[in-house]
Enzyme design. Structure first.
Site, short mmCIF file in Angstrom:
data_model
loop_
_atom_site.label_atom_id
_atom_site.label_comp_id
_atom_site.label_asym_id
_atom_site.label_seq_id
_atom_site.Cartn_x
_atom_site.Cartn_y
_atom_site.Cartn_z
CE LYS A 169 -3.54 2.77 0.75
NZ LYS A 169 -4.51 3.09 -0.31
CB CYS A 212 -3.74 7.72 0.19
SG CYS A 212 -5.07 6.75 0.91
#
Length: 425
Positions: free
Chosen positions: A217, A271
């Site tokens: 991720k 993010c």
């Protein structure tokens, strides 16, 4: 439905924000009982009415159907379930160090209701090792149960990590269609988590271990950050050399192996603007390109602000008006187009900096919000698109929302424009 998937009759999703609520809704489409949990009482009440407290295309219809059919409900208290998903924020603190306080709070809130056979999945973007830390917190809170770090495959509780990889504005498409990476603390943990997501997932759910899934991720978002940084750095260089960066990129991208992204006012969201720092924090000596990319993107809002100051100075010089009479309109606050998410938004930061610096009036134009964010401390007004165009002397385009791109160029007659997205070039 597989035998493993059928084990999950009730799923608890802790954190009902931009990822948690769509995920809860997705599980509800599989006709399983979904219990959403959030500390925000307003969010809980809104969801229980079949409505949503965030902006995301197609989400409200899915939530409404799920609530009406009895498959989705929300509460401020964690309740017993077969599987628990944690989807809470992971900000950073101090010198960009990851802050796991929300994960810790969610973990300790669910610990009392755990029973043998439960699965706990961490979805929050996290530094490498966070899933193992979560398992330690659970073991400390429930010494009567066994966990993978000590009992291996025979543990009472299974634990895994499965990050989201969706694009705001397309969440209700990509949540179902995109491949997922799931990493358990044991092989059994991975397979059970895979079975859980296969309740609704159309894409492939690929198995690995927790640490690799965590790093995957962070790697995905760091890769994107580095590429955006190249475009942003290029825009600064082109400005110095009087070159239209958007034309340049269009020409360069005609090369069959070149695909340069579009520059902007910086990088936002929870993010891309955050995750690379998790890698840097744990690898300060080796993460050189990743750190530099973050610094390039973090510096872009200041560069845009300097451009605004220069345009205001030009306006003052050419109109002979005092700066107190110059009106500035900032178009866009969200961190990307056509959403209401302001987290880590460079546009929000720039608009707020303008409002603090400017001695005259400042207005904001953001089609996806209905009130001025508290950060502005009453120093700006919220205007509609046309009203702002008619009112402003200096216009600043920060986000390429569809309503802004739909404005004919001839309507933007202002002499003093700062266009950070190349919409009105």
């Amino acid at each position: 439905m597989s035998e493993l998937s059928a084990q999950f009759k009730t799923v608890s999703v802790i954190g009902l924000g931009y990822i948690g609520l769509p995920t809860a809704a997705a599980f509800a489409t599989a006709k399983v009982n979904v219990l959403g949990v959030d500390v925000n009482q307003h969010a809980v009440e809104t969801i229980n009415q079949g409505k949503i407290h965030i902006v995301e295309p197609d989400l409200e219809e899915v939530v409404k159907d799920a609530v009406e059919q009895g498959f989705l409900s929300a509460s401020t208290e964690t309740q017993a379930a077969d599987a628990f998903l944690i989807a809470v924020p992971t900000p950073f603190k101090g010198d960009y160090e990851p802050d796991l306080k929300y994960i810790e709070a969610a973990t300790k809130a669910l610990a009392p209701v755990l029973v043998p056979g439960n699965l706990v999945v961490l979805e929050s973007t996290s530094p490498v090792g966070a899933t193992e830390q979560m398992a330690k917190w659970l073991a400390e809170a429930r010494p009567d149960l066994t966990f993978p770090q000590t009992a291996g495959e025979s543990a009472d509780i299974n634990i895994a990590y499965c990050p989201e990889r969706v694009l705001p504005g397309r969440v209700m498409i990509e949540l179902f269609e995109n491949d997922r990476v799931v990493g358990g603390l044991t092989t059994k943990c991975s397979k059970r988590a895979q079975a859980l997501y296969n309740l609704f997932l159309k894409g492939e759910c690929v198995l690995t271990n927790a640490r690799t899934a965590e790093m995957c991720k962070l790697t995905e978002n760091s890769y994107r950050d580095v590429n955006i940084a190249f475009a942003n750095e290029l825009s600064v260089i082109c400005d110095e050399q009087d070159i239209n960066v958007w034309e340049l990129i269009s020409l360069a991208n005609r090369h069959p192996r070149v695909n340069i992204l579009q520059p902007g006012p910086g990088v936002g969201g929870h993010c891309i603007a955050v995750d690379p720092w998790f890698i840097v924090s744990q690898n300060p000596l080796n993460a050189r390109i990743i750190r530099t990319a973050r610094e390039v993107n973090d510096a872009k809002p200041t560069w845009v602000l300097d451009k605004v100051k220069a345009r205001v100075a030009d306006c003052v010089a050419e109109t002979s008006l005092p700066i107190e009479k110059i009106k500035i309109a900032c178009f866009g606050l969200a961190f990307k187009p056509d959403i209401d998410d302001l987290r880590e938004s460079p546009a929000l930061h720039i608009a707020n900096s303008i409002a603090k610096w400017h001695k005259g009036e400042t207005a904001i134009v953001e089609p996806n919000i209905h009130e001025v964010p508290a950060i502005f401390d009453g120093k700006v007004t919220l205007k509609e698109v046309q009203a702002a165009l008619d009112w402003a002397d200096v216009v600043v385009l920060l986000v390429d929302h569809k309503p802004f791109k739909a404005i004919p160029r001839e309507q933007v007659k202002h002499q003093w424009i700062v266009d950070a997205k190349g919409v009105w070039r």
